[in-house]
Design a protein around this motif. Structure first.
Motif, PDB file in Angstrom:
ATOM      1  N   ARG A 417      45.950  33.643  43.653  1.00  0.00           N
ATOM      2  CA  ARG A 417      45.181  34.898  43.601  1.00  0.00           C
ATOM      3  C   ARG A 417      44.403  35.011  42.299  1.00  0.00           C
ATOM      4  O   ARG A 417      43.217  35.362  42.311  1.00  0.00           O
ATOM      5  N   SER A 418      45.048  34.723  41.189  1.00  0.00           N
ATOM      6  CA  SER A 418      44.343  34.792  39.900  1.00  0.00           C
ATOM      7  C   SER A 418      43.276  33.711  39.819  1.00  0.00           C
ATOM      8  O   SER A 418      42.219  33.917  39.207  1.00  0.00           O
ATOM      9  N   THR A 421      40.210  35.024  41.602  1.00  0.00           N
ATOM     10  CA  THR A 421      39.549  36.047  40.794  1.00  0.00           C
ATOM     11  C   THR A 421      38.828  35.416  39.616  1.00  0.00           C
ATOM     12  O   THR A 421      37.721  35.842  39.240  1.00  0.00           O
ATOM     13  N   ARG A 422      39.444  34.407  39.009  1.00  0.00           N
ATOM     14  CA  ARG A 422      38.812  33.709  37.883  1.00  0.00           C
ATOM     15  C   ARG A 422      37.497  33.073  38.325  1.00  0.00           C
ATOM     16  O   ARG A 422      36.482  33.160  37.616  1.00  0.00           O
ATOM     17  N   THR A 425      34.895  36.067  39.041  1.00  0.00           N
ATOM     18  CA  THR A 425      34.396  36.816  37.886  1.00  0.00           C
ATOM     19  C   THR A 425      33.689  35.929  36.856  1.00  0.00           C
ATOM     20  O   THR A 425      32.953  36.436  36.021  1.00  0.00           O
ATOM     21  N   SER A 431      31.563  41.228  41.529  1.00  0.00           N
ATOM     22  CA  SER A 431      32.533  40.901  42.578  1.00  0.00           C
ATOM     23  C   SER A 431      33.193  42.171  43.106  1.00  0.00           C
ATOM     24  O   SER A 431      33.400  43.136  42.362  1.00  0.00           O
ATOM     25  N   ALA A 433      36.732  42.866  45.048  1.00  0.00           N
ATOM     26  CA  ALA A 433      37.999  42.363  45.576  1.00  0.00           C
ATOM     27  C   ALA A 433      38.480  43.340  46.627  1.00  0.00           C
ATOM     28  O   ALA A 433      38.439  44.563  46.435  1.00  0.00           O
ATOM     29  N   MET A 450      45.815  39.558  41.482  1.00  0.00           N
ATOM     30  CA  MET A 450      44.422  39.136  41.348  1.00  0.00           C
ATOM     31  C   MET A 450      43.847  39.523  39.990  1.00  0.00           C
ATOM     32  O   MET A 450      43.075  38.773  39.394  1.00  0.00           O
ATOM     33  N   ARG A 451      44.234  40.681  39.473  1.00  0.00           N
ATOM     34  CA  ARG A 451      43.679  41.175  38.203  1.00  0.00           C
ATOM     35  C   ARG A 451      43.976  40.230  37.041  1.00  0.00           C
ATOM     36  O   ARG A 451      43.241  40.202  36.055  1.00  0.00           O
ATOM     37  N   ILE A 454      40.941  37.973  35.933  1.00  0.00           N
ATOM     38  CA  ILE A 454      39.636  38.502  35.503  1.00  0.00           C
ATOM     39  C   ILE A 454      39.250  37.901  34.152  1.00  0.00           C
ATOM     40  O   ILE A 454      40.013  37.972  33.189  1.00  0.00           O
ATOM     41  N   ILE A 460      33.985  43.486  38.154  1.00  0.00           N
ATOM     42  CA  ILE A 460      34.656  43.479  39.450  1.00  0.00           C
ATOM     43  C   ILE A 460      35.185  44.876  39.773  1.00  0.00           C
ATOM     44  O   ILE A 460      35.645  45.593  38.886  1.00  0.00           O
ATOM     45  N   PHE A 462      37.796  46.859  42.671  1.00  0.00           N
ATOM     46  CA  PHE A 462      38.832  46.638  43.685  1.00  0.00           C
ATOM     47  C   PHE A 462      38.706  47.738  44.736  1.00  0.00           C
ATOM     48  O   PHE A 462      38.820  48.924  44.418  1.00  0.00           O
TER      49      PHE A 462
END
Length: 522
Positions: A417-418, A421-422, A425, A431, A433, A450-451, A454, A460, A462
């Motif tokens: 998940r991260s 997101t990486r 972003t 983005s 999410a 996910m955060r 970032i 981004i 959410f």
């Protein structure tokens, strides 16, 4: 010389004859003793000669004459449903666990590995359909569906009927069935291959997932060609770590779960592909990629907004190749499909020429065009690597800003998940999410994971509702921009808990774009 119309008439008669024979065999069934021979199962109770009319692993689908396989599962154990199977008319049970049957006259066969027994029995039950087909298995984290569809296009250039099984659907040539998993269970797979044979197919392509290998769904099948594409982070909720994930993929390539594919096409741009190539017999491998040492390679690459251009080099010859698929990773996918065709003896130039009429793949870099002044693209990218590749490619060909809508699935590897997101972003200008099949997991927990990815300066939002996230992305787009809606691709649903609701990114995008044109609040 037989006319085309006459030939088709003859082929149609042969197909109908084959299907009639298959129907008759199904009605008659197969003797259990013949099916269990060398299957790893030993008869512990009952007569060995009842006739089996169906193989079943779901007790709810048992009909009289079925042989029920009580398979161990991640969430449920098939042994808990034996009584239901017997009540529904199963003539026998295959299990790894001894049990009492009371007054039932059903046969019981015990196997240390019911999944392997199922694979062996299924192949025999459907009369070894893989022997009558040039069977190709395609494995890798990303690109299986694209390669399968490209290869089907190439393998059909000589007029041969070619079936294709995978994530998007099960194409049996004469009919197309919706896909319920990338690689079907062993008995379902053998039945689909037998239907291809009955429809007159000469070749068959299939996507081979890591679950399909680990759960022995493809065990014992004879593959003419095995294709390895790449390995990036995915399914670690199941496999645990990358080496374990790789070890499962390796089993398909090296024959740990049955005879190895006769020939291999391996991507040497991928580090895991290089490892596999070094472990395999050199004479059986055709390497492909953009690397200098690849046997089949692409050079002089030019990427455009609506096509890719490159020179294909193979055995001292050079072929100018124009593909309607965009992006460098789709050049790799094209090389994989061409490798398959070469290994099966197809004409390279005819295959390259067929790219002109290739229509693309549902949900794979699929454009949504309602006359808007910016690009909207729907793609299945649902791993960090796939999302990064998609964004890098679109960034190269987008004159304006690049925006992305994406999510991460629930009850799946939280570690990716991260990473997603990486990628979003760091590469997109903005983005959103949102949800992507949260299943039984709380969406806020998914968002929290996910955060962590970032990047500094990344923009981004959410947004809990996926439709609203898509709405915001489209409303923000200006002429020359590109909006990527990632993660679901061809899928027409969302999973919330035990509920599946209709949701198709492509359809939703079209509806919202039409509303924008009408000046409505969407």
């Amino acid at each position: 010389m037989v006319s085309t119309q006459k030939r088709r008439s003859i082929e149609g008669e042969l197909d109908r004859d084959r299907m009639e024979k298959t129907k008759k065999r199904k009605q008659e069934g197969r003797k259990l003793s013949a099916l269990l021979k060398k299957s790893g199962a030993k008869l512990k109770r009952g007569s060995a000669d009842p006739r089996v009319k169906r193989l079943v692993i779901d007790s709810r689908r048992v009909t009289p004459g079925s042989l029920f396989f009580a398979l161990p599962g991640l969430r449920k154990d098939g042994n808990a449903f034996v009584d239901e199977a017997l009540n529904r008319g199963a003539i026998g049970v295959v299990s790894n666990s001894p049990r009492k049957f009371g007054l039932s006259k059903a046969v019981f066969a015990q196997s240390d590995d019911p999944r392997l027994t199922l694979a062996k029995v299924a192949r025999r039950f459907f009369r070894k359909p893989d022997k009558d087909l040039d069977l190709v298995g395609i494995t890798g984290t990303n690109g299986k569906t694209t390669v399968a569809h490209l290869a089907k296009n190439f393998l059909s250039v000589d007029g041969a009927k070619t079936g294709c099984l995978g994530t998007v659907g099960y194409d049996l040539v004469e009919r197309v069935l919706p896909s319920f998993r990338t690689t079907p269970e062993a008995h379902e797979l053998c039945e689909l291959l037998s239907q291809m044979r009955d429809f007159g197919c000469e070749r068959a392509l299939m996507e081979v997932s890591s679950h399909g290998v680990d759960q022995l769904r493809v065990a014992e099948l004879r593959f003419k060609v095995g294709v390895f594409l790449n390995l990036t982070r995915d399914h670690l909720d199941y496999h645990g770590d990358m080496e374990s994930y790789f070890a499962v993929k390796r089993k398909f390539i090296n024959g740990e779960i049955g005879p190895p594919p006769k020939r291999l096409a391996i991507n040497v741009d991928d580090e895991y592909g290089r490892r596999l190539a070094s472990e395999s017999r050199e004479e059986s491998v055709l390497t492909f990629g953009l690397s200098d040492d690849a046997a089949l390679k692409a050079t002089d690459v030019e990427l455009a907004p609506n096509h890719s251009l490159f020179t294909l080099e193979y055995e001292g010859k050079r072929y100018l190749t124009r593909s309607p698929l965009i992006g460098k990773y789709n050049i790799s996918n094209t090389l994989a499909a061409l490798s398959t065709a070469i290994l099966l003896g197809l004409d390279i130039e005819k295959c390259i020429a067929s790219l002109e009429t290739f229509k693309g793949i549902p949900g794979r870099m699929e454009r949504v065009d309602q006359g808007q002044a910016f690009e909207v693209v729907v793609d299945y990218a649902h791993t960090g690597n796939a999302l990064e590749n998609a964004l890098r490619m679109l960034k190269e060909i987008t004159p304006g800003e690049l925006k992305v809508v994406f999510g991460c699935g629930g009850d799946r590897d939280p570690g990716k998940r991260s990473e997603m997101t990486r990628a979003a972003t760091s590469l997109a200008d903005f983005s959103w999410a949102t949800t992507d099949n949260p299943r039984s997991e709380a969406q806020e927990q998914i968002f929290d994971d996910m955060r962590e990815g970032i990047v500094e300066g990344g923009e981004i939002d959410f947004v809990l509702d996926r439709r609203r996230a898509i709405e915001l992305s489209l409303k923000s787009a200006q002429p020359g921009d590109c909006v990527l809606i990632a993660g679901k691709g061809h899928e027409p649903f969302q999973e919330f808990g035990d509920t599946v609701v209709p949701f198709d990114d492509r359809k939703v995008a079209r509806e919202l774009l039409d509303s924008i044109k009408l000046g409505e609040r969407i």
